[in-house]
Every structure is written in structure tokens, then in C-alpha cells.
Design a protein around this motif. Sequence first.
Motif, short mmCIF file in Angstrom:
data_model
loop_
_atom_site.label_atom_id
_atom_site.label_comp_id
_atom_site.label_asym_id
_atom_site.label_seq_id
_atom_site.Cartn_x
_atom_site.Cartn_y
_atom_site.Cartn_z
N PRO A 13 0.81 -1.23 0.00
CA PRO A 13 0.00 0.00 0.00
C PRO A 13 0.84 1.27 0.00
O PRO A 13 0.42 2.30 -0.55
CB PRO A 13 -0.84 -0.11 1.28
N VAL A 14 2.04 1.22 0.58
CA VAL A 14 2.93 2.38 0.55
C VAL A 14 3.38 2.65 -0.88
O VAL A 14 3.41 3.81 -1.35
CB VAL A 14 4.14 2.16 1.47
N ALA A 17 0.53 4.24 -2.70
CA ALA A 17 0.32 5.62 -2.26
C ALA A 17 1.33 6.55 -2.91
O ALA A 17 1.00 7.66 -3.35
CB ALA A 17 0.42 5.69 -0.74
#
Length: 419
Positions: A13-14, A17
Motif C-alpha cells: 500500500p505504501v 500511495a
Amino acid sequence: MNTQETIITWATPVFFALIALELLVARWRGRKVYHASDAINSLGLGVISQIVAVFSKVLTFGIYAWFVSHVALFRLPADSLWVWVSALVLYDFLYYWLHRAGHEVNILWAAHVVHHQSEDYNLSTALRQTGSGVVLGWIFYLPMALIGYPLEVFVVVALIDLLYQFWVHTELVGRLGWFDRVFCSPSNHRAHHAVNDRYLDRNYGGILILWDRLFGTFIEEDDTDPPIYGTRSPLRSWNPLWANAEVYWATLKDARHARRWRDKLLVWIKPPGWRPADVAARYPKPDFDIARSRYQPQLSRLMIAYAIVQFALLLVMAVHFLDMAKRLPPSGLVAYASFLVLSLTALGIWSEGRPMGRWLELIRLGATAGIVVLTGGWFGVPPGGAALPAALLILCLLNVLALIGVSAHGRMQEARPAH
């Protein structure tokens, strides 16, 4: 999950993002650094590399562990700071030589080429990784095992070196002064990915660019000669299986066509692009053209939206696969992995705008529904009544309807006369 799989799963998810942030910054600056199909292809290849890693870690880490246990010269302590620091520096040094060999030895380039195929240069390119690099890449790190660096130290420093390289794959970060002279940076790595004569086969460092300065492979990015990305033999496909196989296949053909047995061997160990004289004469290839048009099949917005939604669903499944890697039996793990790889392949062919892609997508969605019906749920998910199967079947039906609608719209667009 082991430590490596856990960190990669939480880092995912990083990554996304930061990709979203890069998109926003690029739009704010009025630049286009992403093309949807290219990004999906890069991310899909990253997913496949992680799927392969679930199976290949037995080879790579198993061999390393055996060498540490049976051949190591020393028993280095895993609780010592100097061991960790020296391990990271040594790993980066060995990575430099693996990376350099990946550009200078054809059989290694056949694996590494996947990372260079994108004609964009953005954070999704960082996740574009090979599925076959494991076959020979482990050999370059055996010196660490022979010295006696513990397996857990090797695994973590390898992950640190890999994760560091994510952020350098961007066009939006300019020169960084002294940092560019010591470390691998966006500017240094842009030059590495370029196919311009000036930049070809330079800047191999993972974390430190000092290795390139030391061994004569450093080149500075030149604003008068902006990097052009991709490879000198463009992939021109969104099929992830072909992306992994293209150089192996081309080399096999050259080896088969070569008349001398010596040349049949040399095509594998010579630099990429080398061909026996008799093969090059009988089967010529077009010269490299740096001004070539990029590969970008024209898709409607609906087709692109469909591809993005389907990839997002497959990405969720891939994260679930990594989570289930320790719990599924081998047969279930192989079945799940095969389903994901073939699904990403079908989606890639769909993104090429070919009619066959529609049929492959329909078969893929039918197979998804078939798995739900036959297993009463999904891979590794314990039965919990009819709610989950019903939800999955409704999702499959909605996807089929979307596919039919998007395909019909595409055919109407194709049939509409041009003005």
C-alpha cells in the motif's frame, strides 16, 4: 509468511500511495509520466515475480543456508551492528556485479530485460521485476554465505537494497548535488534505463553509485541528451509471459540456426545483441531506431477502465495468495499461482486490443466462477455458508456483463466511420 513476504505485503500500500502521489505531482506540473496499459503491465510483472518468489525461496535461501551451515569460514553473530552494516555494503557490492553481468551476459540479460522493457520511467517501473532471475542470480551472493553472514542477515539486507531502489525510478526528482556522487539516485538511474548511446550499460549501483565510479561504469545524466527508455529490441506486447520469455526464445532460435556448435554456446554467454555471423546474414533484424514510435495500442476509455478494475481485483487476490502461502497445501498453492499468472496474461492480451483478448477474458471470468462453484468459496478461505460464494458469483456476473458491454462499445467505435 516469512519476514520478507510480510514486509513486501505491508509495503504494497505504501508503493501505491507513492505512485498516486507521483501521478498527482506530474499532473500538477503538466507532465504525462504514466500510460495505463504500460503501468498495469509493469505492476502485473511485479506480481508474477512475487508469486515465483514464493516457490523459488526454497532454492535461493535453501542453498544459501546450506553453504552457511557447511562451508562458511566464520560464524558471524547476527546481533552485531558491524555484521549488519558490512553485510549491507557487501551485498550492494555483489549486486553491482550481478547487475552488470545482467547487461553483459545474454543469459542473464534474458532475465533482467523484463525490468527495462517499459518505455515509461516511473515508480511502477520499479515494481517491474523478472520471474526467472532466481535461476542464476543466487550464485553471485554465495561469497556472503562463504564468509558466514547468517541467513536472516542476508534476507533483510537484500530486502533493504531492493526497497531502496524503488524511489529512484522517477522523472520528477531532479539532480541532488553531492548525493548523486555517492548514491544511486533518480538522475543516475534514469541514465541507467536509457537506450541512448551515451548511457548504454552504465550506472549499475543499487544503493551506492561509488561502485560505478570505482570500476569505470559511471555516466552523468546530460540535459542536452534526455534519456529515452525501453530496450533496443522493443517488447511491443502487454503479455507478461512473453515479457519473461522473449529473449530466451530469441536466443534459442539463434542457437538452433547457428551452424557451429561453438556459436550455439556463445549466443548464451556473449553480450546481448551478439549473433553468429551466419545467423545474422540469414535472419537479419532491423537496426535499432531511437526515434521509433512507442507501443501504445489505442483503447477506449471504457476498455482502460475495465482493465484497471480487473487488475485491482487480481492485485487483491495476489496479496491474499501471499498471505496464504504458508497455509495452502502445495497443490492449492500451485493452482492459485497458475490462476493468477494466466489471469494476468489474459488481461495483458486484452489490453493489446486484440479480439482474442475478449475470449480469453470471458474464459478467465468463467474459470473464476467455476472455482467458486467447485470449491464452495475461494482458495484457502474456510467455508462460511452461502454468503461468500454468492457474493463472488455475483461479482463474476457483473464482470461478465461489463466485459460484454465494453466489448460491444469497442466494436461500435471501430465500425463508426472516420470523419
